[in-house]
Design a protein around this motif. Structure first.
Motif, mmCIF file in Angstrom:
data_model
loop_
_atom_site.group_PDB
_atom_site.id
_atom_site.type_symbol
_atom_site.label_atom_id
_atom_site.label_comp_id
_atom_site.label_asym_id
_atom_site.label_seq_id
_atom_site.Cartn_x
_atom_site.Cartn_y
_atom_site.Cartn_z
ATOM 1 N N LEU A 1 0.835 -1.202 0.000
ATOM 2 C CA LEU A 1 0.000 0.000 0.000
ATOM 3 C C LEU A 1 0.872 1.255 0.000
ATOM 4 O O LEU A 1 0.604 2.219 -0.718
ATOM 5 C CB LEU A 1 -0.924 -0.030 1.213
ATOM 6 C CG LEU A 1 -1.936 1.111 1.350
ATOM 7 C CD1 LEU A 1 -3.279 0.567 1.808
ATOM 8 C CD2 LEU A 1 -1.420 2.140 2.358
ATOM 9 N N LEU A 2 1.932 1.225 0.780
ATOM 10 C CA LEU A 2 2.830 2.375 0.869
ATOM 11 C C LEU A 2 3.546 2.625 -0.456
ATOM 12 O O LEU A 2 3.724 3.774 -0.890
ATOM 13 C CB LEU A 2 3.847 2.134 1.988
ATOM 14 C CG LEU A 2 4.742 3.299 2.399
ATOM 15 C CD1 LEU A 2 3.902 4.458 2.879
ATOM 16 C CD2 LEU A 2 5.711 2.848 3.484
ATOM 17 N N ASN A 3 3.973 1.544 -1.131
ATOM 18 C CA ASN A 3 4.633 1.681 -2.427
ATOM 19 C C ASN A 3 3.751 2.406 -3.429
ATOM 20 O O ASN A 3 4.193 3.329 -4.128
ATOM 21 C CB ASN A 3 4.996 0.295 -2.978
ATOM 22 C CG ASN A 3 6.329 -0.199 -2.472
ATOM 23 O OD1 ASN A 3 7.156 0.576 -2.004
ATOM 24 N ND2 ASN A 3 6.552 -1.488 -2.552
ATOM 25 N N TYR A 4 2.505 1.981 -3.534
ATOM 26 C CA TYR A 4 1.609 2.577 -4.519
ATOM 27 C C TYR A 4 1.127 3.953 -4.086
ATOM 28 O O TYR A 4 0.842 4.800 -4.929
ATOM 29 C CB TYR A 4 0.442 1.632 -4.806
ATOM 30 C CG TYR A 4 0.849 0.550 -5.766
ATOM 31 C CD1 TYR A 4 0.672 0.704 -7.140
ATOM 32 C CD2 TYR A 4 1.458 -0.614 -5.316
ATOM 33 C CE1 TYR A 4 1.078 -0.274 -8.028
ATOM 34 C CE2 TYR A 4 1.871 -1.594 -6.201
ATOM 35 C CZ TYR A 4 1.676 -1.419 -7.553
ATOM 36 O OH TYR A 4 2.095 -2.384 -8.423
ATOM 37 N N MET A 5 1.061 4.169 -2.806
ATOM 38 C CA MET A 5 0.723 5.508 -2.312
ATOM 39 C C MET A 5 1.794 6.506 -2.739
ATOM 40 O O MET A 5 1.491 7.602 -3.225
ATOM 41 C CB MET A 5 0.601 5.467 -0.787
ATOM 42 C CG MET A 5 0.220 6.787 -0.150
ATOM 43 S SD MET A 5 0.027 6.573 1.644
ATOM 44 C CE MET A 5 -0.108 8.285 2.153
ATOM 45 N N ASP A 6 3.058 6.132 -2.594
ATOM 46 C CA ASP A 6 4.154 7.010 -3.005
ATOM 47 C C ASP A 6 4.147 7.222 -4.519
ATOM 48 O O ASP A 6 4.373 8.331 -5.009
ATOM 49 C CB ASP A 6 5.489 6.413 -2.578
ATOM 50 C CG ASP A 6 6.663 7.180 -3.153
ATOM 51 O OD1 ASP A 6 6.989 8.250 -2.608
ATOM 52 O OD2 ASP A 6 7.252 6.714 -4.155
ATOM 53 N N ARG A 7 3.868 6.145 -5.259
ATOM 54 C CA ARG A 7 3.924 6.228 -6.716
ATOM 55 C C ARG A 7 2.928 7.244 -7.264
ATOM 56 O O ARG A 7 3.226 7.959 -8.225
ATOM 57 C CB ARG A 7 3.650 4.846 -7.316
ATOM 58 C CG ARG A 7 3.858 4.781 -8.803
ATOM 59 C CD ARG A 7 3.522 3.400 -9.364
ATOM 60 N NE ARG A 7 4.339 2.346 -8.813
ATOM 61 C CZ ARG A 7 4.333 1.097 -9.281
ATOM 62 N NH1 ARG A 7 3.536 0.776 -10.297
ATOM 63 N NH2 ARG A 7 5.099 0.172 -8.726
#
Length: 528
Positions: free
Chosen positions: A70-76
């Protein structure tokens, strides 16, 4: 590493006692053996004995992996949430804006095979810890770049790909080594809920933090702090399970990694993997384009409709579209992933080809709704949002199901490599170039029309219509996957259980009698 990761998988000696050749009709381990048709599915106690982890601990590991995903895609997609402000700050056009995402995806794509190779051979937990720590530092640094150095923003977005490549290629293989059958499908659905939800949160966090701080730079300073928490959770909670142990019979030989070239050759000969990866490439193309350009397109639509003042140089671009699109992405992601997994699980009881057919239906069904959302944008923003909602829901049905297909048509010792190959293919032909391609087409169209806000809107509208046609091509690839899925899944099961040997390109040996026993010898020695 567990001992099961280092035991030999294929014997290469020329003078060994092989006994009956697996796959011979009427002998144990043959394709016609009814027992091998239904491999053992361990219960909870069996899984705990194999992995050394309690069911609660395994579920906690999945929760940590889900949080990081979730954090990866939030940053992206935080960048996409403040894209109009970035365009104003650096004074760039649509093609340069698309290049921000293209540079990130290209780096992620190039590094994925490296981490795929390492993930099949070394401790996956420590690889992920190092990658995420690096990603957090680079993301924080990217928020301090001055307006005269746009190239430095591109560089830092490219370096962010290091952390995401170290995670995306490895995390699904950990889940595959903790659960089997329907349990694995459920856990994968939880893991892939994080993609659309994280993407939506990226839009929301980016736009709201910018509004609260009055500066878009602060939007890029949220996820690095959460990344530090992610590294601590990985280090303290996650444990490395033995590769492939949950899928083997108790008396099956343990799997051992083969060479990287052997892995690539085997994957290239796996039609279900190749075709499903091409289908997923279409998903990546469409989602990559929409993720970056949908908020900007919706803003231009409101300007043309007279609902929002235009975004002028030097002003902060005020619009609720990033927030609304983020909420839609979160909701459609949860609905789509859940629907895809549940429909596939129910259909699988009567149709073994259910997984690729569900993926095909999702892509083919989403194409006309996405086209309608673009076509209606000049007349009604409400209709546009309704069609986007339906199209994204159907598109999201693919995420967890595609991941499940990869895990059961590829043997455990090459799954990280397969994840990496799929990432390279889907991004090389998908979202690595699609944001830039859409922006480039938009810029070219605008040059041929008189300058106006309507021209900006129409140029982006026509360029985004490419997504509907690419989605239809992806649906056709999944229909092709349905033709081969049964045979490829069966072959992978037999290899994992030790009932089928994988012949390499130089494996030309045959079984002959020698001194009263069966022995494998090269064909050339028999001919001589």
């Amino acid at each position: 590493m567990s001992g099961s990761d280092t035991a030999p998988f294929l014997s290469q000696a020329d003078d060994t006692d092989d006994g009956p050749v697996p796959g011979t009709p009427g002998l144990p381990g043959s394709m016609g053996n009814s027992k091998s048709e239904d491999p053992e599915v361990p219960d909870r106690e069996g899984l705990q004995h194999i992995t050394g982890l309690s069911p609660g601990h395994s579920a906690l590991i999945v929760a940590v992996l889900c949080y990081i995903n979730l954090l990866n895609y939030m940053d992206r997609f935080t960048v996409a949430g403040v894209l109009p402000d970035i365009e104003q700050f650096f004074d760039i056009g649509d093609s340069s804006s698309g290049l921000i995402q293209t540079v990130f995806i290209s780096s992620y794509m190039v590094l994925a095979p490296v981490f795929g190779y390492l993930g099949d051979r070394y401790n996956r937990k420590y690889l992920m810890c190092g990658g995420i720590a690096f990603w957090s530092l680079v993301t924080l640094g990217s928020s301090f770049i001055p307006r005269e150095q746009f190239w430095l923003l591109l560089l830092t977005r490219g370096l962010v790909g290091v952390g995401e490549a170290s995670y995306s290629t490895i995390a699904p293989t950990l889940i595959a080594d903790l659960f089997v059958a329907d349990q694995r499908s459920r856990m994968l659905s939880v893991f892939y809920f994080a993609i659309p939800v994280g993407s939506g949160l990226g839009y929301i966090a980016g736009s709201k933090v910018k509004d609260m701080a009055g500066d878009w730079h602060w939007a890029l300073r949220v996820t690095p702090g959460l990344g530090v928490v992610a590294v601590l959770l990985l280090f303290l909670v996650v444990r490395e399970p033995p590769r492939g142990a949950v899928e083997r019979h108790s008396d099956s030989p343990p799997l051992n990694p083969t060479s990287w070239w052997a892995d690539l050759r085997a994957l290239a000969r796996n039609p279900s993997f190749i075709l499903s990866s091409l289908g997923f490439t279409a998903v990546a193309f469409v989602t990559g384009s929409l993720a970056l350009w949908a908020p900007a397109f919706l803003l231009r639509s409101r300007v043309v409709l007279g609902e929002t003042p235009p975004c002028l140089p030097g002003d902060s671009c005020s619009s609720s579209d990033s927030l609304i699109f983020g909420l839609i992405t979160c909701l459609t992601g949860v609905l789509g992933v859940g629907l895809g997994v549940e429909i596939s699980r129910r259909l699988r009881r009567s149709n073994p080809r259910a997984d690729p057919l569900v993926c095909a239906a999702g892509l083919l069904g989403s194409a006309p709704f996405l086209f309608l959302s673009l076509a209606c944008a000049r007349g009604s923003i409400v209709a546009t949002y309704i069609f986007i909602f339906i199209g994204e829901t159907l598109l999201s049905m693919n995420w967890a199901v595609v991941a499940d297909i990869l895990l059961y048509v590829v043997i455990p010792t090459r799954r990280s490599t397969a994840e990496a190959f799929q990432i390279v293919l889907s991004h090389l032909l998908g979202d690595a170039g699609s944001p830039y391609l859409v922006g480039l087409i938009s810029d070219r169209l605008r040059r041929s029309w008189p300058p106006s806000f309507l021209s900006e809107f129409r140029a982006l509208q026509f360029s985004l219509m490419l997504c509907a046609f690419v989605g239809a091509l992806g649906g056709a690839a999944f229909l092709g996957t349905a033709i081969f899925i049964e045979g490829d899944r069966r072959q992978a099961q037999l290899q994992v259980q030790g009932l089928l040997r994988e012949a390499g390109p130089t494996d030309d040996r045959i079984v002959v009698p020698r001194r009263g026993r069966s022995t494998r010898v090269p064909v050339s020695s028999v001919l001589i």
